[in-house]
Motif scaffolding. Sequence first.
Motif, PDB file in Angstrom:
ATOM      1  N   PRO A   1       0.803  -1.229   0.000  1.00  9.07           N
ATOM      2  CA  PRO A   1       0.000   0.000   0.000  1.00  9.07           C
ATOM      3  C   PRO A   1       0.834   1.277   0.000  1.00  9.07           C
ATOM      4  O   PRO A   1       0.322   2.346  -0.335  1.00  9.07           O
ATOM      5  CB  PRO A   1      -0.820  -0.118   1.292  1.00  9.07           C
ATOM      6  CG  PRO A   1       0.019  -1.002   2.178  1.00  9.07           C
ATOM      7  CD  PRO A   1       0.717  -1.961   1.280  1.00  9.07           C
TER       8      PRO A   1
ATOM      9  N   SER B   1      -5.181   7.650  -3.801  1.00  8.58           N
ATOM     10  CA  SER B   1      -5.321   7.730  -5.252  1.00  8.58           C
ATOM     11  C   SER B   1      -5.896   9.070  -5.697  1.00  8.58           C
ATOM     12  O   SER B   1      -5.383   9.711  -6.625  1.00  8.58           O
ATOM     13  CB  SER B   1      -6.198   6.585  -5.759  1.00  8.58           C
ATOM     14  OG  SER B   1      -5.570   5.355  -5.562  1.00  8.58           O
TER      15      SER B   1
ATOM     16  N   ARG C   1      -8.234   3.126  -2.939  1.00 12.70           N
ATOM     17  CA  ARG C   1      -6.943   3.332  -2.299  1.00 12.70           C
ATOM     18  C   ARG C   1      -6.964   4.700  -1.616  1.00 12.70           C
ATOM     19  O   ARG C   1      -7.487   5.680  -2.174  1.00 12.70           O
ATOM     20  CB  ARG C   1      -5.823   3.287  -3.334  1.00 12.70           C
ATOM     21  CG  ARG C   1      -5.661   1.938  -4.013  1.00 12.70           C
ATOM     22  CD  ARG C   1      -4.700   2.039  -5.188  1.00 12.70           C
ATOM     23  NE  ARG C   1      -4.479   0.756  -5.819  1.00 12.70           N
ATOM     24  CZ  ARG C   1      -3.354   0.045  -5.685  1.00 12.70           C
ATOM     25  NH1 ARG C   1      -2.384   0.504  -4.939  1.00 12.70           N
ATOM     26  NH2 ARG C   1      -3.236  -1.111  -6.299  1.00 12.70           N
TER      27      ARG C   1
ATOM     28  N   ILE D   1      -3.402   2.873  -9.546  1.00 12.26           N
ATOM     29  CA  ILE D   1      -2.891   3.611  -8.385  1.00 12.26           C
ATOM     30  C   ILE D   1      -3.381   5.064  -8.399  1.00 12.26           C
ATOM     31  O   ILE D   1      -3.294   5.750  -7.378  1.00 12.26           O
ATOM     32  CB  ILE D   1      -1.345   3.579  -8.335  1.00 12.26           C
ATOM     33  CG1 ILE D   1      -0.731   4.236  -9.568  1.00 12.26           C
ATOM     34  CG2 ILE D   1      -0.840   2.172  -8.174  1.00 12.26           C
ATOM     35  CD1 ILE D   1       0.769   4.296  -9.516  1.00 12.26           C
TER      36      ILE D   1
END
Length: 1313
Positions: A1022, A1103, A1100, A1094
Amino acid sequence: MASKGTGMSFSRKSYRLNSDAEKPKVTGIVHEKLLNDYLHRIFSPGHTPSTATSRKPLNFQNLPEHLDQLLQVDSEDEESQGQVEGRLGPSTVVLDHTSGFEGLLLVDDDLLGVIGHSNFGTIRSTTCVYKGKWVYEVLISSQGLMQIGWCTINCRFNQEEGVGDTHNSYAYDGNRVRKWNVTTTNYGKAWAAGDIVSCLIDLDDGTLSFCLNGVSLGTAFENLSRGLGMAYFPAISLSFKESVAFNFGSRPLRYPVAGYRPLQDPPRADLVQAQRLLGCFRAVLCVELDPVEGLLVEKESSKWQLQGQPTVLLTLAHIFHRFAPLLRKVYLVEAVLMSFLLGVVEAATPTQAQTVVHQVLDLLWLFMEDYEVQDCLKQLMMSLLRLYRFSPIVPDLGLQIHYLRLTIAILRHQKSRKFLLSNVLFDVLRAVVFFYIKSPLRVEEAGLQELIPTTWWPHHFSREGKESQEAKEETAEERLRRRAYERGCQRLKKRIGVVEELQVQILKLLLDNKDDNGGEASRYIFLTKFRKFLQENASGRGNMPMLCPPEYMVCFLHRLISTLRYYWDEYKASHPRASFSEEAYIPPQIFYNGKVDYFDLQRLGGLLSHLRKTLKDDLASKANILIDPLELQAATMDDLDEDEEPAPTAAQRPMQALAMGGTLPLPRPGWLSSPTLGRANRFLSTAAVSLMTPRRPLSTSEKVKVCTLSAEERTREDIEGSHWNEGLLLGRPPEEPEQPLTENSLLEVLDGAIMMYNLSVHQQLGKMVGVSDDVNEYAMALRDTEDKLRRCPKRRKDILAELTKSQKVFSEKLDHLSRRLAWVHATVYSQEKMLDIYWLLRVCLRTIEHSDRTGSLFAFMPEFYLSVAINSYSALKNYFSPVHSMEELPGYEETLTCLAAILAKHFADTRIVGTDIRDSLMQALASYVCYPHSLRAVERIPEEQRIAMVRNLLAPYEQRPWAQTNWILVRLWRGCGFGYRYTRLPHLLKTKPEDANLPSLQKPCPSTLLQQHMADLLREGPDVAPSFLNSVLNQLNWAFSEFIGMIQEIQQAAERLERNFVDSRQLKVCATCFDLSVSLLRVLEMTITLVPEILLDWARPTSEMLLRRLAQLLNQVLNRVTAERNLFDRVVTLRLPGLESVDHYPILVAVTGILVQLLVHSPASGTEKATSVLLADPCFQLRSICYLLGQPEPPAPGTALPAPDRKRFSLQSYTEYISAEELAQVERMLAHLTSASAQAAAASLPTSEEDLCPICYAHPISAVFQPCGHKSCKACIDQHLMNNKDCFFCKATIVSVEDWEKAANANTTSSAA
C-alpha cells in the motif's frame, strides 16, 4: 683503497700485485717467453712479428712502467683545463642559476636541465665566447614555445621578451619555425620532443647557424657584433612547463660539427687513456694462453672465459688498476664503455652479446671496488635510458632494439640487476621509460611512408562496432586500398612487436624470484620499488610534475600484464592445484589484513581507521583478526591531527622559494620535466600496516593481532608466507578456498596493475581516440570538398582552384593521420592490448564477486576496483572499436551479465558510502541500459537481483541522487511512450551532435521485462506506489518551477538594451531542469500506463489526492508552454547556445501521453474520474489542449478539425514521430474534454468566497483538522500530510482529518441538545 702509484704494492679486492723482486716466480705464472709474448700482445697491440726481436722483454715487474709509457698522453691532449683563447668563464659549463636568469625556472641538480615555471623565463650559461667557432647541443624534451640561441651580458629580458627579442641576442624557435633578432622571419623546420638542436657560432666570420638532429638549417644570422666587450652566452627562453637539457660538452656531443669546438672541453687525456686501456682489455678477451703448447690462441671474445689463470688475473688487475677510476666519469662511460658494449650488441647475436656483456660485468665486479662499479653502472644506465628515450624512430626501430638488447644483457647479470633494481632503476632513474614506445611525430623520418605506402581511412562507425547508416558500400578500389593499408599495418605491428617482446624480457628479469642466492630475490626488491612508484602517483594526483606520464603508464601496464600472466601460468604448470591466469582474482583478505599498503586511497566503506573501529568484531569472527588497541588509538590520533600535515612542508619549500623569484638548483621534480631522466632524491614514508608473523601454526579459533610494518621491512616470508604463515593471504574468510591461486607476490603485482589502470591508463586510452576522431573529421571535410568539386560549374575556375587546393591539403593531412593512426592502433589499440584490458576487467569482476561474499568486510575493498571494472568496460566498448569489436572477445556475453549483476546490486549498496563511487555506479548503470546488448545482459541476471534493482530504483527520490535513477527508468520506457520513439529531437536533426555515440542518442530499446517488474512492485504494497509517485511529483514541481524561473531571468537579460551575456552555466542548469521535467513526465506516463489503478482506483486512500496533484501539475505545464506569445515561446525563438534541447515537442508530447492514457485508454469509470479531476482544477484551460493540434480555440461541436497552421505548433506536423493512431487518440481526447467542459460549465453552481479553501482558493472547504479545528479542502491537506504533519496555520500536530459536512452536522446536533 691503497695508492695506485707505480712501483708500490697495492691491493684491489683479493688480488695483490707486487713489484718486489724477491718474488719473481708466482705459482701458476707461465714461463717467461710465453708471458713476454702474451703481455706484448695485450699491451702493444700495434706490434708486428718483424719487430718482435727488438722489443723490450715484459714481465709483471716492469709492466707498470710499460703501462705508464703506453698511457702517456701528448701535450696537446693535456692542455690546461683553465682559460682557453676565445672563451671566458669556468671550465665546467653549466646554467647560471645565481644571476643569469629572468623569471621563475626549475633547474636540474646537475645545472644542465631547465623547466619553465613562469610565462617566459630566460637563463644563460656561466661561460661566454668572443673568438673562434663554438657549438653546444640542446635536447628538446617538450615541443612547446622556446627560443634557443645566444645573447650578450648586456641583454635585458622580461616575462614578455626573451632571447632573440633584443639587440645582440639571436634565437631559433622550432615551435613557430622562425628565427628571432628583434624582428622575426621564417627559418628552419619544426622540432619535436626528442630532437637535438645544435647551436653554432662562428665569431671569426660573424655568423650564427643551427642544426636539427645533425642536419644544418643554414646560416641564420650574419654580421654579428664583435669586438671589445662583445662576448656571447648560450641562452634560452621558454614558456611554462617547457623543458630542455643542455650539453655543453660534459657528455659526448650527439652530432659533432667539424671545425666547431664544444664550450666545455672534453677530458681528452682521460679519453685517450680510457680508449687505450679498452684496447688492452679487448685484447685480453680475444687471446687465450695455451701453457702446454706455449702458444697464444686467438679466439672470439664471446667464447672467452675467465678460468682462474694467475697470468690472466694479474694482467686484468693491472688494466683495471688504471681503468677503474676512469669508468666513474660520465663522459668516459658514455664515450668508451657504452660504445664498446653497443658495438658488441650490434655485431654479435643476442646469445654471443649476452656472453660478452656477462663476462665484462663479472670482471668489473671482480677487479673494481664496489663503489666504483656502482657509479659506473649508474652512469651506464642513465646513458642507456637517455639514448632509448630520445633516439629518433627509424623504420626498423633498430636503435631502440639495440639499446633494449644491451639493457637486457646488463640485467641478466644477477649482481648488477639487484644493485640497479635496489638503488638506480626506480630511485635515480625512471625505469618505466624502458617500457614506452614513443609515437613518431614526423611520419617521414620514421619511414612509415615506405612501410605503409597505401593509405586508407575507415568510414564512421558507432561505438557499438556497427557501421553507421551513412557509410556507403565499399567500392572495389576502396577495398584494394584498405587491404594494402592493413598489410602495411601488419608489417608495422610486427616491428613494434619485436620491441615489445624485448621490454617484456626486461620485466621478466626484474620479476625473477629464483635468484635469491646470497640475498633477496629480484621480485621482492621490485615489489617494494613498484609500491613506492604507485604511492607517488596516487599521492601526487593533481601535482603534475610528480606523476608518471599516462602514455608511459599505458605501455608499462601492458608489459606488466604480459609478464605477470607468463609467471602465473608458469607457476600453474608446476602446481596443478593452482589456478590459470584466466581465472585470476585478488582474494578479499588482502584488502583488510594490512599486508598491502593502499596509502590514503578511499575504501568502499570509508576511511580505513573508521572501518577498523566499526568492523573489528566482524574481522575477529570472520577472519580471525584482532585489531590492536594501540593501533586503534594511533589511528584515532591520526584522525585528530589530519590538519597538521607535516609531510608536505619539505615539498612546499621549493614553491616558497620560487614565489620569491629566481631559479633553484632543485632535484628533478618529476617526469615531464625530466629531460635528463633524473629524479628527485625524495622518500615518501608511509607506514604499511601488516600482520605480525606468528611463530607456530594457527588454529581456526586463534586470532592474529595487527601491528605496523613499513613496506621496506617486509621480507619474502611476509609476502609468500611459510608452513605456518599464509603471508599476504593471512585472515582467509571461510568463503575462500584454502588452496592459493598462485604465488602471493604475483597477487600484489596484479593489484598494482589494477591500480595503475585507475591512476591514468584509462584517461590516456580515451585521449588517444582523438587521432581516430581527427581522421573522421578530415575524411568528412575531404568528402564535402569532393562533392563541391563535382557540383562546381567549370566556368568558375577560381572556385575550382581553391577547392582543388583544399582537396590536396585534406588528402595530405589524411595520409599523415592514417599512418599515425596505424602506429596508435599497433601500440595502444591492438587486439593484444584489448585482450589485456579485457583480462583486467574480468579480474576485477571476479574480485568484486569474491569480496562481496564476505558480507560486511566488503567495505574494506578499495574504491578503484569498482572504478576499473566500470572504466575498462567503457574503454573496450568505446575506444577499441571499430577496429576490434568487443563482441569477438571470449566469454563476452557472460562478462556483460556479470558486470550487469554487479551494477544492479551495488548501485544502492549501503556498504558503499563514497559519493563519487556511488554516482559512478549509478551513471554506469544508466549508460548500461541505453544499449541493446548490455540491456539484454541486465535482463539475464537472476530474477531476484532484477527485482531488487527495480525496487531500489522505485525508492522515494528524497534524500538521494534521483536524476540518474529517473534517467534509468526513462530508458526502460523509451520506445513505448506517446511519440517517444525518437533518437534525436526533431528540431535538432539538421544540427550535428557533439558526439553521436552518447548514451542519450542511442536508438530506443525498451525493456518490457523490467517494466513488468516495476508494475508488480507498485502493486505490491500500500505504501510503495504512493511514496514513489509523491516523490516524482515533488521533483517535477521543483524542476519545472526552477526552469520557469531561470527562463524569466534569461528573457530579461536578452531584452536589455545594453550588451550583456548570459552565463553559460546558467543556461546549462536551465536546460538540465527542462530535461529533468521531461524525463519525470515520461516516468509518470510509464507508471500510469503500467499501473493505472494507483490513480484511478479511489478505494486506495491516496489515489484521489495523487490524481489531483498530477492534474494540477499537468495544467501548470500546459498553461506555461502553450500560452500565446508567452515566455516559453520567446526563449525558444532565441535559440541560445546551451538551450538547444528546450522546445515545445518533448514536453508537450510527454504531457499528451499522460492525458491520453488517463482519458482515452482508461476504462469508463477511470476516464470519468480523471475528467472530473482535470476539469475541477481551477488552472484547466481547454485552449491549452487545442494548442496541441495547432488550434487557437476549441472547434464548434460536430465540426471537423481544420488543417493545422504551419506557423503554429501542432502534433499533426510530426507525422514521422507520431503515428496516425496516436493523432486520432488526441482528437478523441480533445472532443471528450470539449464536451465534458461544456457540461461542467452548465452544471456548476456559484460558491461564496467564505466557503473556499483558504489555501488554494480553488475548491470549497471539505476537511477540518483535529484537534486545532482549522479547515481546508481535502486536496490541500492530503498533499500536505504526505510530507508534513503540522497544521498550515498554527503548526499544531494534526491527529486526524474529518469531513467538514460531517463535523458541521455534529456541531449542530450537540448545540441542539
